[in-house]
Design a protein around this motif. Sequence first.
Motif, PDB file in Angstrom:
ATOM      1  N   ASP A 207      13.634  13.514   2.481  1.00 23.92           N
ATOM      2  CA  ASP A 207      14.120  14.565   3.382  1.00 23.92           C
ATOM      3  C   ASP A 207      15.402  15.202   2.846  1.00 23.92           C
ATOM      4  N   GLN A 208      16.280  14.396   2.274  1.00 22.28           N
ATOM      5  CA  GLN A 208      17.564  14.889   1.784  1.00 22.28           C
ATOM      6  C   GLN A 208      17.458  15.616   0.444  1.00 22.28           C
ATOM      7  N   LEU A 209      16.631  15.099  -0.460  1.00 22.47           N
ATOM      8  CA  LEU A 209      16.590  15.641  -1.825  1.00 22.47           C
ATOM      9  C   LEU A 209      15.352  16.456  -2.161  1.00 22.47           C
ATOM     10  N   GLY A 210      14.229  16.192  -1.499  1.00 24.51           N
ATOM     11  CA  GLY A 210      13.003  16.910  -1.819  1.00 24.51           C
ATOM     12  C   GLY A 210      12.647  16.786  -3.281  1.00 24.51           C
ATOM     13  N   GLU A 211      12.303  17.906  -3.909  1.00 24.99           N
ATOM     14  CA  GLU A 211      11.908  17.927  -5.327  1.00 24.99           C
ATOM     15  C   GLU A 211      13.036  17.504  -6.272  1.00 24.99           C
ATOM     16  N   GLN A 212      14.273  17.591  -5.819  1.00 22.89           N
ATOM     17  CA  GLN A 212      15.409  17.225  -6.675  1.00 22.89           C
ATOM     18  C   GLN A 212      15.439  15.732  -6.991  1.00 22.89           C
ATOM     19  N   ILE A 213      14.615  14.962  -6.301  1.00 25.63           N
ATOM     20  CA  ILE A 213      14.564  13.523  -6.548  1.00 25.63           C
ATOM     21  C   ILE A 213      14.080  13.241  -7.986  1.00 25.63           C
ATOM     22  N   PHE A 214      13.334  14.191  -8.537  1.00 23.77           N
ATOM     23  CA  PHE A 214      12.824  14.023  -9.894  1.00 23.77           C
ATOM     24  C   PHE A 214      13.779  14.638 -10.868  1.00 23.77           C
TER      25      PHE A 214
ATOM     26  N   LYS B 148       4.837  13.590 -11.087  1.00 24.54           N
ATOM     27  CA  LYS B 148       6.249  13.254 -11.260  1.00 24.54           C
ATOM     28  C   LYS B 148       6.476  11.888 -10.628  1.00 24.54           C
ATOM     29  N   VAL B 149       7.310  11.051 -11.273  1.00 25.40           N
ATOM     30  CA  VAL B 149       7.548   9.692 -10.798  1.00 25.40           C
ATOM     31  C   VAL B 149       9.051   9.433 -10.742  1.00 25.40           C
ATOM     32  N   HIS B 150       9.484   8.807  -9.650  1.00 22.79           N
ATOM     33  CA  HIS B 150      10.882   8.406  -9.498  1.00 22.79           C
ATOM     34  C   HIS B 150      10.916   6.934  -9.111  1.00 22.79           C
TER      35      HIS B 150
ATOM     36  N   ALA C  27      10.959   0.956  -4.748  1.00 20.70           N
ATOM     37  CA  ALA C  27       9.686   1.657  -4.582  1.00 20.70           C
ATOM     38  C   ALA C  27       9.491   2.638  -5.726  1.00 20.70           C
ATOM     39  N   GLN C  28       8.272   3.086  -5.856  1.00 20.61           N
ATOM     40  CA  GLN C  28       7.959   4.168  -6.781  1.00 20.61           C
ATOM     41  C   GLN C  28       7.565   5.358  -5.923  1.00 20.61           C
ATOM     42  N   ILE C  29       8.239   6.482  -6.130  1.00 17.70           N
ATOM     43  CA  ILE C  29       7.934   7.708  -5.389  1.00 17.70           C
ATOM     44  C   ILE C  29       7.268   8.665  -6.368  1.00 17.70           C
ATOM     45  N   THR C  30       6.080   9.130  -6.011  1.00 17.39           N
ATOM     46  CA  THR C  30       5.343  10.028  -6.892  1.00 17.39           C
ATOM     47  C   THR C  30       4.934  11.294  -6.144  1.00 17.39           C
ATOM     48  N   LYS C  31       4.681  12.326  -6.926  1.00 17.35           N
ATOM     49  CA  LYS C  31       4.153  13.582  -6.377  1.00 17.35           C
ATOM     50  C   LYS C  31       3.307  14.226  -7.457  1.00 17.35           C
ATOM     51  N   GLY C  32       2.161  14.739  -7.064  1.00 15.74           N
ATOM     52  CA  GLY C  32       1.261  15.389  -8.004  1.00 15.74           C
ATOM     53  C   GLY C  32       0.257  14.410  -8.578  1.00 15.74           C
ATOM     54  N   GLU C  33      -0.600  14.954  -9.451  1.00 15.06           N
ATOM     55  CA  GLU C  33      -1.641  14.143 -10.075  1.00 15.06           C
ATOM     56  C   GLU C  33      -1.754  14.486 -11.546  1.00 15.06           C
ATOM     57  N   GLY C  34      -2.343  13.583 -12.291  1.00 17.95           N
ATOM     58  CA  GLY C  34      -2.599  13.812 -13.708  1.00 17.95           C
ATOM     59  C   GLY C  34      -1.327  14.042 -14.506  1.00 17.95           C
ATOM     60  N   GLU C  35      -1.384  15.020 -15.401  1.00 14.02           N
ATOM     61  CA  GLU C  35      -0.244  15.313 -16.268  1.00 14.02           C
ATOM     62  C   GLU C  35       0.928  15.925 -15.519  1.00 14.02           C
TER      63      GLU C  35
ATOM     64  N   ASP D  58       0.836  -1.202   0.000  1.00 16.04           N
ATOM     65  CA  ASP D  58       0.000   0.000   0.000  1.00 16.04           C
ATOM     66  C   ASP D  58       0.871   1.251   0.000  1.00 16.04           C
ATOM     67  N   PRO D  59       0.459   2.287  -0.742  1.00 20.19           N
ATOM     68  CA  PRO D  59       1.227   3.541  -0.760  1.00 20.19           C
ATOM     69  C   PRO D  59       1.205   4.226   0.606  1.00 20.19           C
ATOM     70  N   VAL D  60       2.299   4.934   0.887  1.00 19.34           N
ATOM     71  CA  VAL D  60       2.440   5.697   2.123  1.00 19.34           C
ATOM     72  C   VAL D  60       2.644   7.153   1.737  1.00 19.34           C
ATOM     73  N   GLU D  61       1.832   8.058   2.320  1.00 23.09           N
ATOM     74  CA  GLU D  61       1.979   9.485   2.030  1.00 23.09           C
ATOM     75  C   GLU D  61       3.002  10.059   3.002  1.00 23.09           C
ATOM     76  N   TYR D  62       3.927  10.873   2.457  1.00 26.23           N
ATOM     77  CA  TYR D  62       4.949  11.501   3.291  1.00 26.23           C
ATOM     78  C   TYR D  62       5.314  12.855   2.703  1.00 26.23           C
ATOM     79  N   ASN D  63       5.006  13.917   3.415  1.00 27.69           N
ATOM     80  CA  ASN D  63       5.333  15.293   3.009  1.00 27.69           C
ATOM     81  C   ASN D  63       4.901  15.614   1.576  1.00 27.69           C
ATOM     82  N   GLY D  64       3.734  15.165   1.188  1.00 24.44           N
ATOM     83  CA  GLY D  64       3.225  15.446  -0.152  1.00 24.44           C
ATOM     84  C   GLY D  64       3.681  14.453  -1.213  1.00 24.44           C
ATOM     85  N   PHE D  65       4.534  13.524  -0.861  1.00 21.15           N
ATOM     86  CA  PHE D  65       5.001  12.473  -1.767  1.00 21.15           C
ATOM     87  C   PHE D  65       4.253  11.183  -1.431  1.00 21.15           C
ATOM     88  N   PHE D  66       4.109  10.304  -2.411  1.00 19.81           N
ATOM     89  CA  PHE D  66       3.557   8.978  -2.164  1.00 19.81           C
ATOM     90  C   PHE D  66       4.629   7.947  -2.450  1.00 19.81           C
ATOM     91  N   ILE D  67       4.863   7.079  -1.481  1.00 18.67           N
ATOM     92  CA  ILE D  67       5.859   6.015  -1.588  1.00 18.67           C
ATOM     93  C   ILE D  67       5.099   4.699  -1.738  1.00 18.67           C
TER      94      ILE D  67
END
Length: 95
Positions: free
Chosen positions: A88-95, A59-61, A48-56, A24-33
């Motif tokens: 925590d270390q990379l934030g948005e830079q993960i994408f 972002k997926v890592h 794992a797949q780390i995602t943020k946002g919806e639709g178009e 099951d996905p886990v929500e963390y600071n606006g990201f889904f793991i």
Amino acid sequence: MGILSSLAKLFSSDSNSNSAPSADPVEYNGFFITPTPQPDQGQYRICAQITKGEGESQKVHQFIRSDLVANRDECVELTVRKAKLTIDQLGEQIF
């Protein structure tokens, strides 16, 4: 020996050879793991797949580590901890 090992793989009943079902996905600071432990030589690789946002704008890592864990549930738990640390270390830079 190569032929014998190839034949053994054909007749083995390893149902987890491709991938294990995701957890099951886990929500963390606006990201889904979404942990997706990968079977590897009788153990599970942290993945794992780390995602943020919806639709178009989603972002997926794809998060994969070299760690192997003997138990699937422990792998899921460790995957979530390592993914949170990475977020925590990379934030948005993960994408």
